[in-house]
Write an enzyme that holds these catalytic residues in place. Structure first.
Site, PDB file in Angstrom:
ATOM      1  N   TYR A 136       1.072  -1.206  -0.029  1.00 16.72           N
ATOM      2  CA  TYR A 136      -0.015   0.076  -0.016  1.00 16.72           C
ATOM      3  C   TYR A 136       0.830   1.332  -0.013  1.00 16.72           C
ATOM      4  CZ  TYR A 136      -3.808  -3.177   0.968  1.00 16.72           C
ATOM      5  OH  TYR A 136      -4.723  -4.275   1.150  1.00 16.72           O
TER       6      TYR A 136
ATOM      7  N   LYS B 290       4.055 -15.367   1.516  1.00 12.23           N
ATOM      8  CA  LYS B 290       4.149 -16.168   0.335  1.00 12.23           C
ATOM      9  C   LYS B 290       5.678 -16.375  -0.277  1.00 12.23           C
ATOM     10  CE  LYS B 290       0.922 -17.051  -2.488  1.00 12.23           C
ATOM     11  NZ  LYS B 290       0.418 -18.300  -2.346  1.00 12.23           N
TER      12      LYS B 290
ATOM     13  N   ASP C  47      -2.172 -17.908   1.502  1.00 12.94           N
ATOM     14  CA  ASP C  47      -3.508 -18.376   1.176  1.00 12.94           C
ATOM     15  C   ASP C  47      -4.189 -19.729   1.914  1.00 12.94           C
ATOM     16  OD1 ASP C  47      -1.055 -19.460   0.056  1.00 12.94           O
ATOM     17  OD2 ASP C  47      -2.307 -20.292  -1.717  1.00 12.94           O
TER      18      ASP C  47
ATOM     19  N   ASP D 276      -4.828  -7.226   5.642  1.00 11.48           N
ATOM     20  CA  ASP D 276      -5.903  -6.535   5.410  1.00 11.48           C
ATOM     21  C   ASP D 276      -7.114  -7.732   5.073  1.00 11.48           C
ATOM     22  OD1 ASP D 276      -7.798  -4.691   4.552  1.00 11.48           O
ATOM     23  OD2 ASP D 276      -6.903  -4.075   2.839  1.00 11.48           O
TER      24      ASP D 276
ATOM     25  N   ASP E 124     -10.008  -9.405   7.976  1.00 14.73           N
ATOM     26  CA  ASP E 124     -11.585  -9.292   7.730  1.00 14.73           C
ATOM     27  C   ASP E 124     -12.352 -10.698   7.664  1.00 14.73           C
ATOM     28  OD1 ASP E 124     -11.445  -6.634   7.457  1.00 14.73           O
ATOM     29  OD2 ASP E 124     -12.510  -6.599   5.507  1.00 14.73           O
TER      30      ASP E 124
END
Ligand code: NAD
Length: 369
Positions: free
Chosen positions: A142, A193, A226, A250, A254
């Site tokens: 970001y 990852k 993942d 992020d 959630d």
């Protein structure tokens, strides 16, 4: 009696409504002689734009910097949709995070037994869930540069964001996670990852090295981000503390958050480094939810996320863990009695207002002190 300076930014929409319930609790603790909370108030978001033409004033930035901790309600709403991008309500919150270097975002996911049936997962999977997701908040995809859209001149464009992490950024977020785990069930799951990303390779190396040097007593495991998403909905109770970067954090936070039901239940903390002089961290505490313009001003907002954020402030900024425990127990007591705001009502025959929920938590607290 210890004294703490709280800078309170109620913000927009339901922000002031849920913040009022926290102010009652802080005033109660002060009246009881438990701890003295000196509250200063400022403006952020649309409220600041309306008053000063900016999303947070320089004066309020100074007061935020000088406070022992900041409590924020929520920012934003359709009223400010047309405001220039740099002045939009969210910019005030981003500036606070950036200027105060609040690099660690802590989001607990706790499932209160009384609400287990409100989850989209089966009760046995989430009953008793108590995990913490630690997200890196000021680096990564970001913020990395270049961040741009380039016209390639052949009718095509290229959009680029850059994922970039330096050793110190990974180390400091890793340290927050390991220190938290020591006070919990002593386990950290680090997610990246490394199979496809160089920043992931570095992330893993730095976490392994930090663990070896300073936190060998804490159990460390690694999951690909993942796979972690999959495990979160498959068997969430395997986790204690998850630490991950800004982007994966992020998404995963959630997912973790919604395991437990409504947005109105979810607190969060954003922490900076410890100040060597005062021993305090720069810290901002806020509910995960936004300003909920659809219910603002109607007395429907659930204040529990905001009250829980104040509980996190007591625990992580002021070392008042026992008082924070009492707040969490008071919330659990109220829920066990069947009291519900509209967002967590489920099949219950009726619901109570923001103020009634705040009062119920305060009464449960009063009874425990
Ligand atoms: P939101 O979180 O405000 O609302 C989503 C839904 O959840 C709404 O139906 C709302 O009524 C409900 N809800 C949220 N908090 C609740 C509570 N405490 N009690 C009961 N119900 C609750 O998200 P949104 O609608 O996408 O965004 C509204 C505004 O808030 C936008 O301007 C957005 O940019 C802003 N926002 C701000 C923050 C923040 O201040 N940190 C975070 C997210 C969104």
């Amino acid at each position: 009696m210890a004294s703490y300076k709280l800078f309170v930014l109620p913000g927009d929409g339901i922000g002031p409504e849920v913040m009022a319930e926290v102010e009652k609790i802080a005033a109660f603790f002060t009246q009881q002689g438990i701890a003295k909370f000196e509250i200063e108030k400022g403006l952020v978001g649309g409220a600041a734009y309306d008053a000063h033409g900016v999303s947070i004033s320089e004066d309020d930035m100074k007061r935020a910097d000088a406070a022992d901790a900041i409590l924020l309600g929520a920012v934003g709403g359709p009223k400010w949709d047309g405001v220039p991008y740099d002045l939009r309500p969210e910019a005030g919150l981003l500036r606070l995070r950036k200027d105060l270097v609040l690099f660690a975002n802590l989001r607990p996911a706790i499932c209160y037994p009384a609400l287990a049936d409100a989850s989209s997962l089966k009760r046995e999977l989430i009953d008793g869930l108590d995990m913490m997701l630690v997200r890196e908040l000021t680096g990564g995809l970001y913020f990395g540069s270049p961040k741009e859209i380039t016209d390639l001149g052949n009718g095509q464009k290229r959009g680029v964001d850059t994922q970039s992490y330096e050793t110190y950024e990974i180390e400091r977020i890793g340290r927050v996670a390991f220190e938290l785990a020591r006070k919990r069930r002593n386990k950290v799951t680090s997610c990246e990852k490394h199979n496809v990303m160089k920043s992931g390779v570095l992330w893993r190396e730095v976490i392994i090295d930090l663990h070896k040097r300073e936190f060998a007593d804490v159990e460390l495991e690694h999951q690909l981000a993942d796979a972690c998403g999959m495990q979160l909905v498959r068997r969430p109770k395997q986790f204690d503390v998850i630490v991950t970067d800004n982007l994966f954090g992020d998404l995963l936070s959630d997912v973790a958050a919604m395991l437990t039901g409504s947005l109105g239940m979810l607190p969060s903390a954003s922490l900076g480094a410890i100040d060597a002089k005062t021993g305090l961290r720069k810290a901002l505490y806020e509910p995960v939810h936004g300003s909920a313009p659809d219910i603002a001003g109607k007395g429907l907002a659930n204040p529990i996320a905001m009250i829980g954020s104040f509980g996190m402030c007591l625990r992580y900024s002021f070392g008042l863990g026992e008082l924070a425990d009492k707040i969490e127990t008071a919330i659990a007591t109220v829920l066990a009695k069947g009291l519900r705001t509209a967002d967590i009502k489920g099949d219950a025959p009726s619901s109570i207002s923001t103020v009634q929920m705040g009062n119920a938590v305060l009464e449960a607290l009063r009874a425990s002190i």
